[in-house]
Design an enzyme around this catalytic site. Structure first.
Site, PDB file in Angstrom:
ATOM      1  N   CYS A 122       0.835  -1.204   0.000  1.00 54.08           N
ATOM      2  CA  CYS A 122       0.000   0.000   0.000  1.00 54.08           C
ATOM      3  C   CYS A 122       0.866   1.248   0.000  1.00 54.08           C
ATOM      4  CB  CYS A 122      -0.949   0.001   1.196  1.00 54.08           C
ATOM      5  SG  CYS A 122      -0.136   0.336   2.761  1.00 54.08           S
ATOM      6  N   ASP A 525      -5.434  12.363 -36.914  1.00 50.51           N
ATOM      7  CA  ASP A 525      -4.828  12.151 -38.210  1.00 50.51           C
ATOM      8  C   ASP A 525      -5.898  11.592 -39.142  1.00 50.51           C
ATOM      9  OD1 ASP A 525      -2.752  11.749 -40.159  1.00 50.51           O
ATOM     10  OD2 ASP A 525      -2.842   9.623 -39.659  1.00 50.51           O
TER      11      ASP A 525
END
Length: 849
Positions: A122, A525
């Site tokens: 953690c 594009d």
């Protein structure tokens, strides 16, 4: 294909270097013949024709790096499969097998030290490691992979430094060992045993607490009396219950107390110290039941955190099992042998039998089959594969056998890249995750100070009872524990990343997961993104009495040996209509204009509009050609002598779903969709009109695309760039979010991108925006809920209405709720309508022509 060569490239460690190397080497060997492994600093070159090694080295030097051919240290290291080595050598085919195999790739990367950290589960452990290891190497050189329990240091490998780092990790209460890819060390096995022991101790703590409470209720006058005993004087708990509670505390605190002690020694309070102080205080005032309850629930909260992280780890482990460990290699004499997939060279031929998994990325050379690509692209319908089609490692072959030429090494396949990207996602922490971590770092010592103030102020200033306010201070310590707050965000981010991967959207870390939610504009594009990426014959115009079949047969004969994109479009159209044509004879290319040749003894030609104007000069034909080209199409004519037989209109076909996708982006809150293309303006305008694009910028060089993206960033603030080629990579790097077309995209584009659409399904763009917003919403819900619970119980504590066991129950309940709320993102898919449309599109693409 010439034999592939493996190079160690010094300085190759990220996507920017990959893009630079691709720019320099692609013109020499072809982009499809390059493969990179940034994790190990390796590059594979498999050119179609021999290339001098010095030329490769010079190209790498121009990119600012240094390359050297890599070879195994010993001959035996090239061949490690004892199951067939001796048999192959005995039958004389050992050399052929070794030709198909690649030497093992070194596991150490120059300039980086990698450790497996046992016990790193953690954010608390990461914070402790930063405090201990940071001063040794510099905190900016540290990177953590929480998912795999891995810590990386950007430094030259050095035995003395590694020893100091291991000692620093030990001071943080953890254990470090050098990272071995795929290795299972004694320390790793010991870590697994520790986790099992911790699980049993947590279970025992809960059982003993419950048993102690039952004994207390039986001996002490009932359940109510047992609940209230903690608030009375020392000795009110029966001795048998007290012993059971004490053992329960010891079981739960076995792995918490050492970390709390380390925090206390360094005057750096954390959650572990917070809990141990509360437990010790409860024992001190005789609240044994509450001490045991606090201990058990805190151990349970840690188990919940480990479980949620373990679930993500198991998902990555399942990815690793997708690709089979062996490949069926076809040798030059036609025989077949099983070989380790990790040792099959780029360019080797492998056989994938019906029902088998594809072991390596490659291109089909013979055979046809339907392949289930769901593990990689998220496509729910199998995709038809024939000669020339790409296949991915980990996908499942259907009912047909196919022969595949490998295009990537085992450690550089699309699947391997996904595993690495998912595994390293936690090292690029989301902004909200970083905020929570910083908040918790300040929050914990502030809460301890507030608890001390609540304990001292009322008795000293108002003459209140010390034991009452001491108890309330303990309750405040428990409820103020930031477990739910700290757990919620990383669990949510990991779940959101995994949920996106299930949809075929690979997000390279939490830091890029939140960006789509803030996007105002998207630049795309044209070629390969809004369009299919390959020219197609979209219209045939016969002149005179000729037919379409006659024109296609003539054009296919003239173009049968050409590799030009327009030639491939004509040949594909002829194949689609099943028109066979004998190759023309005496074919000659006319640079920039067309070709001439003899078909069935007749001199024929195929040429561009310029050729028509120069050689034929027919105003009627030129007018018809201009009408066709006004829609952005390329015109090709075919004829003989001064006679034009007909015209072909060739164009890059717009994706059928492009218009719906642009509309979906607008509905999802994207204000402006822009097309950036190097194509001519007429073509770009025509496609924009078909798709509903808001703005067109045409005839752009790669540098112009970067400038256009910078302008959009200035205008809109947050901008994404979607592309598929090397020329898009610089613009993608400049945008706030780079998105690559993962299946057809170049390696440079995918490496540069922050997100890859593995199925090239642009409908995932609007889904990604919604998914990002849903992720942020869940993060805000979890943070708000966690803080609200803390504030509520803080108020109840001050007025005396909260108890220790109630506080810990509320804290653990909050932790469980935020974890479950975050895990909802694992299965967040598209709406049924979107799924149906996507499936229909995939079905169409899977049907053979």
């Amino acid at each position: 294909m010439d034999e592939a060569v493996l190079y160690r490239v010094h300085g190759l460690d990220c996507k920017n270097e990959v893009a630079a190397l691709t720019r320099e080497l692609a013109p020499l060997v072809g982009e499809d013949n390059l493969a990179f492994d940034t994790e190990r600093g390796m590059m594979t070159v498999a050119p179609q024709k021999p290339v001098v090694a010095d030329v490769i080295k010079d190209a790498v030097a121009r990119a600012g790096m240094r390359a050297e051919p890599w070879a195994p240290q010993t001959a035996s290291s090239t061949f490690v499969n004892p199951t067939f080595q001796q048999e192959d050598l005995a039958c004389g085919c050992g050399a052929e097998v070794q030709e198909a195999l690649s030497p093992p790739i070194p596991t150490h990367l120059s300039g980086q030290i990698v450790f497996r950290i046992h016990g790193m589960d953690c954010a608390d452990e990461i914070a402790a490691l930063k405090r201990e290891v940071g001063p040794l190497v510099g905190e900016d050189k540290l990177a953590f992979d929480l998912l795999n329990g891995r810590m990386s240091i950007n430094a030259t490998p050095d035995a003395a430094l590694e020893a100091r780092v291991e000692k620093a990790v030990a001071r943080a209460g953890l254990r470090a060992e050098p990272w071995t890819e795929g290795g299972t060390s004694e320390a790793a096995q010991a870590e697994e045993r520790r986790k099992r022991t911790q699980m049993w101790l947590t279970t025992a703590s809960g059982a003993l607490t419950a048993l102690g409470f039952a004994v207390h209720a039986w001996l002490g006058g009932g359940v109510v009396a047992a609940f209230e005993a903690g608030e009375h004087a020392l000795g009110s708990t029966p001795l048998p219950s007290m012993l059971l509670y004490a053992v329960a505390v010891l079981c739960a605190a076995r792995y918490v107390a050492p970390k709390a002690w380390l925090a206390a020694k360094r005057f750096r309070p954390d959650m572990n110290l917070l809990m141990m102080v509360a437990v010790a205080g409860a024992i001190g005032i005789g609240a044994w039941f509450e001490a045991a309850t606090v201990s058990f629930f805190f151990a349970l909260a840690l188990a919940l955190e480990a479980w949620s992280l373990g679930r993500a780890r198991r998902a990555v482990a399942a990815l690793m099992e997708l690709a089979p460990p062996t490949a069926r290699v076809k040798l030059e004499d036609g025989s077949e042998r099983d070989a380790p997939a990790a040792q099959v060279r780029v360019g080797a031929h492998i056989i994938v039998r019906p029902g088998d998994k594809v072991p390596l990325d490659g291109r089909v050379v013979t055979g046809e089959s339907e392949v289930n690509q769901a593990p990689i692209t998220g496509e729910s319908v199998p995709v038809f594969k024939a000669e020339g089609d790409e296949v991915f490692a980990g996908t499942i072959n259907g009912e047909g056998a196919i022969e595949v030429v490998t295009t990537k090494a085992a450690n550089d396949t699309t699947l391997a890249q996904i595993i690495r990207m998912v595994g390293s996602a936690q090292s690029r922490r989301a902004p909200s995750e970083q905020w929570v971590e910083k908040f918790a770092r300040v929050y914990t010592p502030v809460v301890m100070g507030l608890a001390i103030a609540i304990f001292l102020a009322p008795p000293l200033l108002l003459g209140s009872a010390w034991d009452v306010w001491f108890y309330r201070a303990l309750v405040l310590l428990v409820i103020a524990c930031p477990c739910a707050l700290v757990i919620s965000t990383p669990v949510t981010i990991v779940a959101a990343l995994a949920g996106a991967a299930k949809q075929g959207v690979l997000v390279k870390g939490g830091t890029h997961l939140e960006t789509p939610a803030h996007l105002k504009a998207i630049a795309m594009d044209k070629t390969g993104t809004l369009t299919e990426g390959r020219p197609q014959v979209v219209e045939i115009v016969p002149l005179g009495s000729r037919s379409e079949t006659e024109l296609l047969g003539l054009a296919a004969a003239l173009e049968s040996r050409s590799g030009h994109p327009i030639a491939r479009a004509i040949l594909a159209k002829a194949a689609e209509l099943k028109i066979a044509a004998e190759p023309a004879e005496a074919v000659q290319a006319i640079t920039g204009r067309g070709v001439t040749g003899q078909v069935a003894g007749r001199e024929m030609w195929l040429g561009s509009r310029r050729y028509i104007e120069e050689q034929v000069n027919s105003p009627e034909v030129l007018q018809r050609a201009d009408e066709l080209s006004s829609a952005g199409r390329t015109i090709v004519a075919v004829g003989d002598g001064q006679d034009v037989w007909g015209l072909f209109a060739v164009a890059d076909a717009v994706r059928p779903e492009a218009k719906d996708i642009v509309s979906a982006l607008h509905r999802s809150g994207i204000e402006h969709v822009v097309m950036l293309t190097g194509d001519n303006r007429a073509t770009a305008e025509a496609i924009a009109k078909q798709t509903g694009i808001d703005e067109v910028r045409a005839e752009l060089l790669p540098g112009d695309k970067v400038a256009a993206v910078e302008d959009l960033v200035r205008r809109y603030g947050s901008v994404a760039m979607v592309g598929d080629g090397v020329n898009d990579a610089p613009a993608m790097g400049r945008a706030n979010l780079g998105i690559a077309m993962g299946a057809i995209g170049s390696d440079a584009a995918i490496e540069t991108a922050d997100v890859a659409l593995m199925s090239d399904d642009l409908s995932k763009l609007s889904w990604l925006v919604r998914h990002s917003r849903a992720t942020l919403a869940v993060v805000r819900q979890n943070v708000a809920f966690s803080i609200a619970v803390k504030l509520l119980f803080t108020a109840l504590t001050v007025i005396g209405l909260a108890s220790l066991w109630g506080a810990i129950a509320a804290d653990v309940g909050a932790s469980l709720l935020v974890v479950l709320n975050g895990l909802r993102l694992l299965n967040r898919g598209q709406t049924s309508t979107q799924k149906g449309g996507s499936i229909r599109r995939r079905w169409r693409s899977s049907v053979p022509a």
